[in-house]
Scaffold this motif. Sequence first.
Motif, PDB file in Angstrom:
ATOM      1  N   PRO A 228      40.463  57.558  43.924  1.00 55.42           N
ATOM      2  CA  PRO A 228      41.194  58.506  43.003  1.00 55.42           C
ATOM      3  C   PRO A 228      42.448  58.381  43.009  1.00 55.42           C
ATOM      4  O   PRO A 228      43.211  58.570  44.108  1.00 55.42           O
ATOM      5  N   GLY A 229      43.117  58.259  41.907  1.00 57.82           N
ATOM      6  CA  GLY A 229      44.769  57.882  41.643  1.00 57.82           C
ATOM      7  C   GLY A 229      45.419  56.704  42.371  1.00 57.82           C
ATOM      8  O   GLY A 229      46.610  56.563  42.151  1.00 57.82           O
ATOM      9  N   GLU A 230      44.524  55.880  42.558  1.00 60.77           N
ATOM     10  CA  GLU A 230      45.187  54.424  43.036  1.00 60.77           C
ATOM     11  C   GLU A 230      45.326  53.625  42.103  1.00 60.77           C
ATOM     12  O   GLU A 230      44.883  53.560  40.597  1.00 60.77           O
ATOM     13  N   LEU A 231      46.598  52.900  42.032  1.00 60.71           N
ATOM     14  CA  LEU A 231      47.051  52.019  40.907  1.00 60.71           C
ATOM     15  C   LEU A 231      46.688  50.531  41.566  1.00 60.71           C
ATOM     16  O   LEU A 231      47.422  50.239  42.529  1.00 60.71           O
ATOM     17  N   ILE A 232      45.646  49.747  41.090  1.00 58.89           N
ATOM     18  CA  ILE A 232      45.250  48.541  41.779  1.00 58.89           C
ATOM     19  C   ILE A 232      45.515  47.628  40.845  1.00 58.89           C
ATOM     20  O   ILE A 232      45.298  47.504  39.594  1.00 58.89           O
ATOM     21  N   MET A 233      46.132  46.409  41.443  1.00 55.17           N
ATOM     22  CA  MET A 233      46.793  45.391  40.750  1.00 55.17           C
ATOM     23  C   MET A 233      45.742  44.188  40.887  1.00 55.17           C
ATOM     24  O   MET A 233      45.424  43.917  42.166  1.00 55.17           O
ATOM     25  N   PHE A 234      45.157  43.689  39.784  1.00 51.56           N
ATOM     26  CA  PHE A 234      44.602  42.171  39.904  1.00 51.56           C
ATOM     27  C   PHE A 234      45.647  41.112  39.300  1.00 51.56           C
ATOM     28  O   PHE A 234      46.245  41.153  38.502  1.00 51.56           O
ATOM     29  N   VAL A 235      45.822  40.274  40.450  1.00 47.15           N
ATOM     30  CA  VAL A 235      46.670  39.106  40.376  1.00 47.15           C
ATOM     31  C   VAL A 235      45.799  37.850  40.440  1.00 47.15           C
ATOM     32  O   VAL A 235      45.082  37.752  41.352  1.00 47.15           O
ATOM     33  N   GLY A 236      45.877  36.933  39.557  1.00 50.71           N
ATOM     34  CA  GLY A 236      45.404  35.564  39.840  1.00 50.71           C
ATOM     35  C   GLY A 236      45.762  34.672  38.712  1.00 50.71           C
ATOM     36  O   GLY A 236      46.360  34.965  37.964  1.00 50.71           O
ATOM     37  N   PRO A 237      45.095  33.246  39.101  1.00 50.06           N
ATOM     38  CA  PRO A 237      45.605  32.382  37.963  1.00 50.06           C
ATOM     39  C   PRO A 237      44.734  32.752  36.625  1.00 50.06           C
ATOM     40  O   PRO A 237      43.941  33.448  36.832  1.00 50.06           O
ATOM     41  N   SER A 238      45.213  32.129  35.554  1.00 50.47           N
ATOM     42  CA  SER A 238      44.520  32.357  34.285  1.00 50.47           C
ATOM     43  C   SER A 238      43.067  31.612  34.319  1.00 50.47           C
ATOM     44  O   SER A 238      43.133  30.684  34.777  1.00 50.47           O
ATOM     45  N   GLY A 239      42.268  32.263  33.849  1.00 52.51           N
ATOM     46  CA  GLY A 239      40.905  31.997  33.764  1.00 52.51           C
ATOM     47  C   GLY A 239      40.088  32.398  35.050  1.00 52.51           C
ATOM     48  O   GLY A 239      38.941  31.887  35.039  1.00 52.51           O
TER      49      GLY A 239
END
Length: 345
Positions: free
Chosen positions: A49-60
């Motif tokens: 709860p309340g976390e800001l999760i970043m998804f990072v990775g190459p296109s596709g």
Amino acid sequence: MPDTTTNTGVLTSLAAQQGGVDIVLDHITKQYPGQQTPAVEDFSMRVEPGELIMFVGPSGCGKTTTMKMINRIIEPTSGSIRINGDDVLSLDGNELRRHIGYVIQQIGLFPHFTIAENIAIVPKLLGWSKARIAERVDELLRTVQLDPGTFAHRYPRQLSGGQQQRVGVARALAADPPVMLMDEPFGATDPITREKLQAEFLRLQADIGKTIIFVTHDFEEAIRMGDRIAVLSDRSQIEQFDTPARILAEPANDYVRSFIGEGAALKRLALIPVTDARIGSADPSAPVVTVDEHASLREALDTLVLTGGPRVNVTRAGAVVGSIDHAAISAALGSEGPARRAEEA
């Protein structure tokens, strides 16, 4: 196919939820017909709860597809998704999306609606009264630092790109959703505007505490904004899921190192406040330029380099309380640095 029966109890619970909620993705797979390999394969993650999760990775790599399965813009082929323990696949998709904020890079404002009308879309669908909607629109415009008297009755074409992006965030917050999904929301802005929007959103998140999934291709943005970062490879395979500090200090493999790039130590310094370093005595011979105790060690190092002095004085509420030098900054990258703090947390 998932059951799409509306579960009003769950939706009511979501609507009433203050702050954020937990999200669990359990062995989610998305296989499109006619494609040999899945777009997303056996993806599992728990978001607190309340976390800001970043998804990072190459296109596709499937990061946007994974995010869109949470609000069922894209239906998963298999697996389960739970918000606060409730299975979202048992809900009506349209109703679910009204309780989850969604911000995209293209902003998606309706050009023939005023700014106020754009923000009011979801509250109207939820049956709010006109008075309540008007009050909420004013509140949100002030929250994103746009004066209601100036901007409420303008049209999107009359706003700058950065202002439109703020309206997009305000619209996503309109019904006070416990979950927000953000798909490269600042990617189309220039670097100066993007940095301002990032700072404003972090300020806002500190107050509202939503649970946020944020997709980006910019690792610097992920470091600056995320509580935790998921570094994704093909088909949303998680190569490392950890705090920015831990990823910078202890990358899991060469793939993660490729995202970090050069200057990992400088990037780590940007995450460490001056107060984490050993503060020495005030130096009356130090340059007039000072650094605030709430600044990062990266800012302190920049100040040292620009002034050319051996030490820079540190201030608290404008008063000098000590000084810091290169050795103290270097030491902060060691045993007292962010990796240790992340582990203790």
